[in-house]
Design an enzyme around this catalytic site. Structure first.
Site, PDB file in Angstrom:
ATOM      1  N   HIS A  34       4.450  13.900  -7.661  1.00  0.00           N
ATOM      2  CA  HIS A  34       4.411  15.494  -7.977  1.00  0.00           C
ATOM      3  C   HIS A  34       3.446  16.296  -6.208  1.00  0.00           C
ATOM      4  CE1 HIS A  34       0.389  13.993  -6.554  1.00  0.00           C
ATOM      5  NE2 HIS A  34       0.520  12.986  -7.409  1.00  0.00           N
ATOM      6  N   GLY A  36       1.199  15.975  -4.065  1.00  0.00           N
ATOM      7  CA  GLY A  36       0.828  15.487  -2.970  1.00  0.00           C
ATOM      8  C   GLY A  36       1.530  14.250  -2.653  1.00  0.00           C
ATOM      9  N   HIS A  37       2.591  14.129  -3.427  1.00  0.00           N
ATOM     10  CA  HIS A  37       3.502  12.897  -2.888  1.00  0.00           C
ATOM     11  C   HIS A  37       4.253  13.128  -2.026  1.00  0.00           C
ATOM     12  CE1 HIS A  37       2.716  10.765  -7.276  1.00  0.00           C
ATOM     13  NE2 HIS A  37       2.186   9.829  -5.743  1.00  0.00           N
ATOM     14  N   GLN A  61      -1.320  -4.773  -9.931  1.00  0.00           N
ATOM     15  CA  GLN A  61      -2.292  -3.572  -9.341  1.00  0.00           C
ATOM     16  C   GLN A  61      -3.372  -3.006 -10.358  1.00  0.00           C
ATOM     17  OE1 GLN A  61       0.075  -0.707  -6.565  1.00  0.00           O
ATOM     18  NE2 GLN A  61      -1.857   0.499  -7.443  1.00  0.00           N
ATOM     19  N   GLU A 148      -4.879  10.680   1.214  1.00  0.00           N
ATOM     20  CA  GLU A 148      -6.346  10.342   1.185  1.00  0.00           C
ATOM     21  C   GLU A 148      -7.176  10.574  -0.148  1.00  0.00           C
ATOM     22  OE1 GLU A 148      -7.225  13.027   4.550  1.00  0.00           O
ATOM     23  OE2 GLU A 148      -6.482  12.079   6.261  1.00  0.00           O
TER      24      GLU A 148
HETATM   25  O1  PAF Z   1      -1.147   4.848  -3.965  1.00  0.00           O
HETATM   26  C1  PAF Z   1      -0.366   4.173  -4.825  1.00  0.00           C
HETATM   27  O2  PAF Z   1       0.153   5.332  -5.930  1.00  0.00           O
HETATM   28  C2  PAF Z   1      -0.303   2.895  -4.765  1.00  0.00           C
HETATM   29  O3  PAF Z   1      -1.489   2.194  -5.079  1.00  0.00           O
HETATM   30  C3  PAF Z   1       0.954   1.992  -3.973  1.00  0.00           C
HETATM   31  C4  PAF Z   1       0.028   2.746  -2.379  1.00  0.00           C
HETATM   32  C5  PAF Z   1       2.247   2.885  -4.063  1.00  0.00           C
HETATM   33  C6  PAF Z   1       0.954   0.838  -3.975  1.00  0.00           C
HETATM   34  O4  PAF Z   1       1.212   0.990  -5.255  1.00  0.00           O
END
Ligand code: PAF
Length: 282
Positions: A34, A36-37, A61, A148
């Site tokens: 989106h 943000g990225h 994760q 952030e």
């Molecule tokens: O912020 C994220 O989208 C994830 O935690 C990351 C840094 C890509 C690691 O999978």
């Protein structure tokens, strides 16, 4: 733009560039891209010769299997957006490619890892460190870019880089918001019309608390934020911690730190939204 799926191909691509002294900017993502990225990709584009964006939904994760199952997957659209944004490489590995063997590493980074998200999502930051440390090494990046919105994630990654002495610069970029203030997040597409209407009140309340804080104690401000958001039937605060912006430890009084940040997690229906606000930084 090149789409690279294999780790050895990524290594072959970056090795000669690093030899020539080119800078590489890495933007780690889990896809479902989106604005943000894209703001991270744009910044990386301005500051580096080569931009590598990783798109990898990292299973290690996710402490909640349902969250992993329902996480949006939009690989084709992601690749198109990255091409438009001027990335040089979209690194899109499979789970087997990233983890040919289970990653048994345990990261011990002290208190920054244990509070807030660390407490609510056991194992989450260990998984983040596993994948991010691999991505740093595979991409040989000069700089890596993080938003952030994930305030604690940045502190954890900085602590990891310091502990591992990784030669990389961590660059952070401001939260990108919808017009109504809701922080952009890949999970927003899972909001219902009702929870989508309520969710902007998260940042609305945090912003209003800046004024409230001028005339109230830290504890009163904390309680006011929680009560104001919980007054919405669609939302429930999981935690709101007012912390030192560097150590992330909870504060009792406003003048206990020169950098004070409020970090919040709110359930909007079954979607977990996170956000933060800086009260002051001297
Ligand atoms: O912020 C994220 O989208 C994830 O935690 C990351 C840094 C890509 C690691 O999978």
């Amino acid at each position: 733009m090149k789409i690279i799926e294999r780790v050895d191909k990524l290594r072959d691509f970056v090795a000669p560039l690093r030899k020539q002294g080119k800078s590489i900017g890495l933007v780690p993502t889990m896809g479902a891209l989106h604005a943000g990225h894209l703001s991270l990709v744009e910044r990386a584009r301005r500051e580096n010769d080569i931009v590598v964006v990783s798109v990898f939904l990292n299973p290690t994760q996710f402490n909640n299997p349902d969250d992993l199952k329902t996480y949006p997957r939009t690989a084709e659209a992601d690749a198109a957006l990255l091409e438009q944004a001027g990335a040089d490489v979209a690194f899109m590995p499979t789970v087997g490619e990233m983890y040919p063997e289970p990653d048994k590493r345990v990261f011990e980074l002290g208190p920054v890892m244990e509070v807030m998200e660390g407490k609510m999502r056991p194992g989450h930051f260990n998984g983040v460190c596993q994948v991010v440390s691999k991505l740093f090494e595979m991409s040989q990046a000069t700089r890596a870019y993080f938003g952030e919105k994930d305030f604690q994630q940045i502190a954890v990654i900085r602590a990891m880089v310091e502990q591992m002495q990784t030669p990389i610069e961590i660059v952070t970029c401001p939260v990108v918001r919808e017009d109504d203030g809701l922080a952009r997040s890949s999970r927003n597409v899972r909001l219902t019309p009702e929870t989508r209407r309520a969710a902007p009140a998260i940042f609305g309340t945090l912003k209003a608390s800046l004024e409230f804080a001028k005339h109230h104690t830290l504890r009163q401000t904390h309680d006011w934020v929680v009560a104001t958001i919980n007054a919405w039937p669609e939302m429930e605060v999981e935690y709101f911690d007012i912390v030192d912006g560097r150590t992330l430890q909870s504060l009792a009084n406003w003048d206990d730190s020169d950098y004070v940040v409020g970090c919040i997690t709110v359930y909007c229906g079954d979607v977990r939204e996170i956000d933060n606000i800086t009260y002051f930084r001297c």
